[in-house]
Motif scaffolding. Structure first.
Motif, PDB file in Angstrom:
ATOM      1  N   VAL A 113      10.224  -1.999  -4.910  1.00  0.00           N
ATOM      2  CA  VAL A 113      10.968  -1.279  -3.712  1.00  0.00           C
ATOM      3  C   VAL A 113       9.819  -0.918  -2.880  1.00  0.00           C
ATOM      4  N   GLU A 114       8.721  -0.329  -3.410  1.00  0.00           N
ATOM      5  CA  GLU A 114       7.796   0.020  -2.124  1.00  0.00           C
ATOM      6  C   GLU A 114       6.139   0.095  -2.924  1.00  0.00           C
ATOM      7  N   GLU A 115       5.084   0.122  -2.102  1.00  0.00           N
ATOM      8  CA  GLU A 115       3.828   0.064  -2.419  1.00  0.00           C
ATOM      9  C   GLU A 115       2.985   0.799  -1.398  1.00  0.00           C
ATOM     10  N   HIS A 116       2.029   1.604  -2.164  1.00  0.00           N
ATOM     11  CA  HIS A 116       1.221   2.601  -1.573  1.00  0.00           C
ATOM     12  C   HIS A 116      -0.440   2.019  -1.475  1.00  0.00           C
ATOM     13  N   HIS A 117      -0.952   2.021  -0.385  1.00  0.00           N
ATOM     14  CA  HIS A 117      -2.493   1.612  -0.571  1.00  0.00           C
ATOM     15  C   HIS A 117      -3.305   3.014  -0.801  1.00  0.00           C
ATOM     16  N   ILE A 118      -3.960   2.999  -2.083  1.00  0.00           N
ATOM     17  CA  ILE A 118      -4.906   4.054  -2.296  1.00  0.00           C
ATOM     18  C   ILE A 118      -6.100   3.860  -1.433  1.00  0.00           C
ATOM     19  N   LYS A 119      -6.365   4.871  -0.517  1.00  0.00           N
ATOM     20  CA  LYS A 119      -7.440   4.610   0.453  1.00  0.00           C
ATOM     21  C   LYS A 119      -8.999   4.934  -0.122  1.00  0.00           C
ATOM     22  N   ALA A 120      -8.676   5.679  -1.326  1.00  0.00           N
ATOM     23  CA  ALA A 120     -10.148   6.099  -2.084  1.00  0.00           C
ATOM     24  C   ALA A 120     -10.890   4.753  -2.735  1.00  0.00           C
ATOM     25  N   ASN A 121     -10.097   3.700  -3.149  1.00  0.00           N
ATOM     26  CA  ASN A 121     -10.926   2.495  -3.735  1.00  0.00           C
ATOM     27  C   ASN A 121      -9.976   1.113  -3.329  1.00  0.00           C
ATOM     28  N   GLY A 122      -8.879   1.326  -2.663  1.00  0.00           N
ATOM     29  CA  GLY A 122      -8.260   0.079  -2.337  1.00  0.00           C
ATOM     30  C   GLY A 122      -7.213  -0.388  -3.348  1.00  0.00           C
ATOM     31  N   THR A 123      -6.899   0.301  -4.583  1.00  0.00           N
ATOM     32  CA  THR A 123      -6.005   0.089  -5.515  1.00  0.00           C
ATOM     33  C   THR A 123      -4.700   0.360  -4.719  1.00  0.00           C
ATOM     34  N   LEU A 124      -3.735  -0.069  -5.536  1.00  0.00           N
ATOM     35  CA  LEU A 124      -2.256  -0.156  -4.995  1.00  0.00           C
ATOM     36  C   LEU A 124      -1.313   0.559  -5.886  1.00  0.00           C
ATOM     37  N   PHE A 125      -0.527   1.180  -5.598  1.00  0.00           N
ATOM     38  CA  PHE A 125       0.475   2.148  -6.503  1.00  0.00           C
ATOM     39  C   PHE A 125       1.771   1.281  -6.037  1.00  0.00           C
ATOM     40  N   LEU A 126       2.461   0.540  -6.967  1.00  0.00           N
ATOM     41  CA  LEU A 126       3.501  -0.222  -6.813  1.00  0.00           C
ATOM     42  C   LEU A 126       4.733   0.310  -7.568  1.00  0.00           C
ATOM     43  N   VAL A 127       5.879   0.691  -6.875  1.00  0.00           N
ATOM     44  CA  VAL A 127       7.222   1.319  -7.427  1.00  0.00           C
ATOM     45  C   VAL A 127       8.468   0.310  -7.441  1.00  0.00           C
ATOM     46  N   GLY A 128       8.920   0.197  -8.611  1.00  0.00           N
ATOM     47  CA  GLY A 128      10.187  -0.488  -8.937  1.00  0.00           C
ATOM     48  C   GLY A 128      11.167   0.450  -9.399  1.00  0.00           C
ATOM     49  N   LYS A 129      12.528  -0.281  -9.243  1.00  0.00           N
ATOM     50  CA  LYS A 129      13.867   0.328  -9.688  1.00  0.00           C
ATOM     51  C   LYS A 129      14.189  -0.282 -10.712  1.00  0.00           C
ATOM     52  N   VAL A 130      14.586   0.415 -11.886  1.00  0.00           N
ATOM     53  CA  VAL A 130      14.736  -0.033 -13.195  1.00  0.00           C
ATOM     54  C   VAL A 130      16.311  -0.672 -12.903  1.00  0.00           C
ATOM     55  N   VAL A 131      16.312  -1.968 -13.201  1.00  0.00           N
ATOM     56  CA  VAL A 131      17.768  -2.408 -12.732  1.00  0.00           C
ATOM     57  C   VAL A 131      18.497  -2.932 -14.288  1.00  0.00           C
ATOM     58  N   GLU A 132      17.561  -3.187 -15.248  1.00  0.00           N
ATOM     59  CA  GLU A 132      18.165  -3.619 -16.661  1.00  0.00           C
ATOM     60  C   GLU A 132      17.197  -3.250 -17.997  1.00  0.00           C
ATOM     61  N   VAL A 133      17.724  -2.591 -18.916  1.00  0.00           N
ATOM     62  CA  VAL A 133      16.950  -2.262 -20.102  1.00  0.00           C
ATOM     63  C   VAL A 133      17.560  -3.135 -21.252  1.00  0.00           C
ATOM     64  N   ILE A 134      16.611  -3.441 -22.216  1.00  0.00           N
ATOM     65  CA  ILE A 134      16.939  -4.139 -23.261  1.00  0.00           C
ATOM     66  C   ILE A 134      16.140  -3.645 -24.535  1.00  0.00           C
ATOM     67  N   LEU A 135      16.868  -3.178 -25.318  1.00  0.00           N
ATOM     68  CA  LEU A 135      16.285  -2.386 -26.438  1.00  0.00           C
ATOM     69  C   LEU A 135      16.937  -2.215 -27.701  1.00  0.00           C
ATOM     70  N   PRO A 136      16.328  -2.042 -29.011  1.00  0.00           N
ATOM     71  CA  PRO A 136      17.202  -1.750 -30.269  1.00  0.00           C
ATOM     72  C   PRO A 136      18.005  -0.552 -29.925  1.00  0.00           C
TER      73      PRO A 136
END
Lengths: 212, 212
Positions: A140-163
């Motif tokens: 859904v969105e990404e953010h550029h961390i100015k301090a060192n060029g890393t990226l913070f990526l965000v996703g919406k959970v559309v499905e979960v598979i588990l016991p």
């Protein structure tokens, strides 16, 4: 107790500093992120920076290292908009760790590391069949961390598979019982043992156990 | 294996959904963030979203919930520009969890939860004396997560205080030996046991132990 200053950290040998700083943030998860590109080439990588962002609606985020080299996970997420998060368990630990090797561009770590792609009808990104807890996410969105060029990526959970039997009556998913691992630093993996669950805290009340 | 869709998640009872989603991201750290405001009023809160961002220069980030209510940690960080991250150990677990209670604005959780402020010359934010691993950070940037109004705050590590004997020759800080805890979900705390450290992975090579 030893006090280490910013200047002393910056003076450290690079590999030593990286090992130290990666371990100072404490325990974290070990998850495999699965993606697919426009040409149906799949990618799988191990990440330890997945964080909960919200439950309503459900979102997770994670840190992607700077794009100083081609990064298959990022490339595929931007191309196809979907990714999976798969918990690592002890049985697949060595294969999961091996996905961090620097394979040539568009080589599939699924194949190289002997892990199996698994698909559902909901989205195109591959799950890891051998994982016991799998989340499907839409970017859904990404953010550029100015301090060192890393990226913070965000996703919406559309499905979960588990016991399902590992979810308690109040909704708590017992990740330890599913064999999910914790990790620390760049390369140390841990199993866990529950101490206790503590009830919602209120001012002026003693700390209580959940259900206690 | 049970498959749960986005729509089924959104239909869940709110508290159940929050408990479930918070536990699906897997293991994470449990740290106390200490701050001080312009009037020297201190604040202490437990967080489980601290992530490593980089080692050179050293940075960490964490998720702050939406500003729908006054949040002492955010207010103080913006006012004074510094915060501390203190690992939680088993001895202070109940007191650390109690900092999550909704105390009146400008009440100090240090005092209410029986934890001790500790200061160095480097910056004004209070450390937790009873913690064995303490990081001092200078706030550098924040990002607004559009998906749900949470904030991602980034700080530069300006000081580290820890038991030096727990750093291995290659720089790995053994957080488990320091008694640092892992947590899962909103309220479950775990001790850990190391399985192994795995060496830097290379294509076409067998996975090896560190030093192996």
């Amino acid at each position: 107790m030893k006090k280490i200053s910013f200047e002393e950290i910056m003076d450290m040998e690079q590999r030593y500093r990286s090992t130290l700083l990666n371990s100072l943030s404490g325990f974290k998860n070990a998850h495999l992120i699965g993606t697919v590109g426009l040409r149906k080439d799949t990618n799988l990588g191990i990440f330890s920076s997945i964080v909960h962002i919200g439950a309503n609606p459900p979102h997770l985020g994670f840190i992607m290292r700077p794009l100083t080299v081609p990064r298959g996970t990022y490339h595929n997420i931007k191309a196809k908009k979907y990714f999976t998060v798969n918990h690592v368990n002890e049985e697949i630990l060595d294969r999961a760790h091996q996905t961090s090797a620097n394979y040539p561009w568009r080589t599939s770590e699924f194949e190289e590391c002997n892990l199996t792609e698994e698909y559902t009808d909901r989205h195109p990104a591959p799950y890891v069949k051998e994982s016991k807890v799998k989340l499907g996410l839409e970017f859904v969105e990404e953010h550029h961390i100015k301090a060192n060029g890393t990226l913070f990526l965000v996703g919406k959970v559309v499905e979960v598979i588990l016991p399902e039997e590992l979810i308690t009556d109040d909704g708590y998913f017992q990740a330890a019982e599913a064999g999910s691992l914790a990790c620390n630093g760049l390369d140390a993996y841990y199993r866990t043992e529950q101490i206790k669950r503590l009830a919602y805290a209120r001012p002026g009340q003693e700390v209580k156990l959940v259900g206690g």
